[in-house]
Design a protein around this motif. Sequence first.
Motif, PDB file in Angstrom:
ATOM      1  N   TYR A  80       0.855  -1.190   0.000  1.00  0.00           N
ATOM      2  CA  TYR A  80       0.000   0.000   0.000  1.00  0.00           C
ATOM      3  C   TYR A  80       0.884   1.230   0.000  1.00  0.00           C
ATOM      4  O   TYR A  80       1.920   1.284   0.647  1.00  0.00           O
ATOM      5  N   GLN A  81       0.472   2.193  -0.809  1.00  0.00           N
ATOM      6  CA  GLN A  81       1.155   3.473  -0.929  1.00  0.00           C
ATOM      7  C   GLN A  81       0.328   4.488  -0.147  1.00  0.00           C
ATOM      8  O   GLN A  81      -0.882   4.590  -0.350  1.00  0.00           O
TER       9      GLN A  81
ATOM     10  N   ALA B  25       5.693   3.697   1.227  1.00  0.00           N
ATOM     11  CA  ALA B  25       5.067   2.430   0.854  1.00  0.00           C
ATOM     12  C   ALA B  25       5.375   1.398   1.926  1.00  0.00           C
ATOM     13  O   ALA B  25       6.439   1.423   2.544  1.00  0.00           O
TER      14      ALA B  25
END
Length: 135
Positions: free
Chosen positions: A38-39, A90
Amino acid sequence: MHAPPAYTAETEGVVVRVRPSYLAAQSDPAAGRWVWAYQIEIVNLTGAPVQLVARRWTITDAYGHVEEVRGQGVVGEQPVIEPGDSYSYASGCPLGASSGSMVGAYYLTDVDGRMFEAVIPAFSLDVPDTRRTLN
């Protein structure tokens, strides 16, 4: 290929945007392991600097297993985010199920030393192109 969906929340002028993506190359469904990246982008729309000092996550898999994660900063940092600027990083999350969700909060301090919580919006961890059955 299209961009993953963005999940967004704003708290007291701090916007948190999350883009999850499934990592098929790091996952091993036969062994019961699914992995997502996930960013995160944190945008400071306030008129003063804020510092991210801690985080809290609640991770729930499709079987209802819940894991709480708390810690200082993010990815080894406690960034100061100036007004109008953003901070991005991230990270990743392995699950023992083919889907799940994450939600949480960042704990930030302002220039007066006041701590406040910025919501990390709930977001879904899903394997692309998986057929879903709603009961």
